[in-house]
Design a protein around this motif. Structure first.
Motif, PDB file in Angstrom:
ATOM      1  N   GLY A  62      19.191 100.029  43.632  1.00  0.00           N
ATOM      2  CA  GLY A  62      19.936  99.474  44.757  1.00  0.00           C
ATOM      3  C   GLY A  62      19.921 100.360  45.983  1.00  0.00           C
ATOM      4  N   CYS A  98      16.700  99.595  47.718  1.00  0.00           N
ATOM      5  CA  CYS A  98      16.767  98.240  48.274  1.00  0.00           C
ATOM      6  C   CYS A  98      17.677  98.187  49.504  1.00  0.00           C
ATOM      7  CB  CYS A  98      17.287  97.266  47.221  1.00  0.00           C
ATOM      8  SG  CYS A  98      16.187  97.007  45.812  1.00  0.00           S
ATOM      9  N   GLU A  99      18.788  98.892  49.472  1.00  0.00           N
ATOM     10  CA  GLU A  99      19.748  98.867  50.572  1.00  0.00           C
ATOM     11  C   GLU A  99      19.165  99.478  51.836  1.00  0.00           C
ATOM     12  OE1 GLU A  99      23.368  98.184  52.555  1.00  0.00           O
ATOM     13  OE2 GLU A  99      22.721  97.493  50.577  1.00  0.00           O
ATOM     14  N   ILE A 153      16.633  95.389  53.375  1.00  0.00           N
ATOM     15  CA  ILE A 153      17.503  94.462  54.100  1.00  0.00           C
ATOM     16  C   ILE A 153      17.003  94.268  55.528  1.00  0.00           C
ATOM     17  CG2 ILE A 153      19.839  94.161  55.029  1.00  0.00           C
ATOM     18  CD1 ILE A 153      20.926  95.506  52.575  1.00  0.00           C
ATOM     19  N   ARG A 171      17.569  93.991  59.093  1.00  0.00           N
ATOM     20  CA  ARG A 171      18.580  94.329  60.103  1.00  0.00           C
ATOM     21  C   ARG A 171      18.020  94.182  61.511  1.00  0.00           C
ATOM     22  NH1 ARG A 171      19.269  98.572  56.084  1.00  0.00           N
ATOM     23  NH2 ARG A 171      21.271  98.328  54.998  1.00  0.00           N
ATOM     24  N   MET A 188      25.808 101.051  56.089  1.00  0.00           N
ATOM     25  CA  MET A 188      26.041 101.367  54.683  1.00  0.00           C
ATOM     26  C   MET A 188      27.367 102.096  54.461  1.00  0.00           C
ATOM     27  SD  MET A 188      22.190 102.594  53.611  1.00  0.00           S
ATOM     28  CE  MET A 188      22.680 103.038  51.946  1.00  0.00           C
TER      29      MET A 188
END
Length: 320
Positions: free
Chosen positions: A19, A22-23, A27, A29, A188
């Motif tokens: 994760g 992936c984050e 994503i 943005r 985040m």
């Protein structure tokens, strides 16, 4: 340029470490003016993989997807520290580095990079819990057991969990500037920058040796951290010549007697700062540093923070 990113998985992958990658890279943005990465999750062992939490992850991408990546990330996984790895994965990683692709590991993913021979002669980071095992299994590399991440371009390695975020943001900052990295960090809700040399907060482990050669000496050293000892004295306790003892100690612990005992003293100081109200002078005496000034010097050098600041972080402002 950092545009194409692939996270490559083995069976038993840890969801959090996956994760993290992936984050940061997976994503979109673009609505905030941030770059969009061509991101893919790649399996090295079939279309469906298990996680150590009991659910599965499926992906249509196999190892051929790695051939076009600018960055290949290897998250941690269950049994990664001791299992064998697919030869075709190790070959793909070697080819990638050979053509200039960066590789990045999170926590125990470093074992995969080491198995591919990508860390020979290089420094690397790993979660402190795995540091001794990594050094023993792959003696050709140099483990930095205390730091958050190590950038030995094109190979970047990081310690456990959140340190993977730090390493990923470090690479974004390096390639695309602080403004991009800071905006991603803000989304985040994490610190925008923690230097790789910042120390991990390490639980003080009982010293272990892989064989009986220096095991008894390690146990004695751990029980007598308040005493000054020389290599000659330790060698005599092990019934060896000093040069032989120093060589065996390095082989079995991955470090020198001086650095080992210094690290144990700092770890004991951390434990006392977290759990007791003892004064700095008392802690300095118990840990073998002698004076509060010497304790502060070595503590800052090892952890990048002062003993008082460390105590406040763990016990609140009233504890300083």
């Amino acid at each position: 340029m950092l545009k194409n990113v692939a996270a490559v998985l083995l069976d038993g992958v840890h969801p959090f470490e996956l994760g993290v990658v992936c984050e940061v890279f997976g994503i979109d943005r673009s609505d905030e003016g941030l770059p969009v990465y061509d991101f893919a999750v790649v399996s090295a062992e079939g279309p469906e993989l298990g996680t150590h939490c009991g659910f599965t992850v499926s992906t249509p991408y196999g190892l051929e997807r790695l051939e076009e990546a600018d960055l290949i990330a290897v998250p941690a996984g269950e049994t990664y520290t001791e299992r064998a790895y697919p030869p075709e994965l190790l070959a793909a990683l070697r080819r990638a580095v050979g053509r200039g692709t960066r590789v990045l590991s999170v926590c125990s993913g470093v074992f995969v990079l080491a198995a591919a021979g990508l860390l020979d002669g290089r420094r690397c980071a790993v979660h402190w819990h795995h540091a001794e095992q990594l050094a023993r299994r792959y003696p050709g590399l140099t483990v930095e057991p205390d730091v958050l991440y190590v950038d030995e371009d094109p190979v970047i390695t990081s310690a456990g969990t959140a340190a993977g975020i730090d390493a990923c943001l470090h690479l974004v900052r390096k390639e695309q500037g602080p403004e991009v990295a800071n905006k991603i960090a803000r989304r985040m809700v994490v610190p925008p920058h923690r230097d790789g040399g910042q120390a991990q907060f390490i639980e003080r482990p009982l010293p272990k040796a892989p064989c009986d050669t220096v095991g008894e000496v390690l146990a004695w050293m751990e029980a007598h951290l308040d005493q000054e000892v020389t290599v000659e004295q330790l060698a005599a306790r092990a019934h060896m010549a000093p040069r032989t003892f120093a060589r065996r100690f390095q082989q079995e612990t991955g470090t020198t007697p001086y650095r080992w005992i210094l690290r144990q003293r700092v770890l004991l100081a951390q434990e006392l700062l977290e759990r007791t109200d003892e004064t700095m002078d008392a802690i300095a005496w118990r840990t073998g540093f002698g004076t509060a000034a010497a304790l502060r010097h070595q503590f800052v050098r090892a952890l990048g923070t002062t003993p008082n600041a460390y105590r406040r972080a763990f016990r609140g402002p009233q504890a300083a």
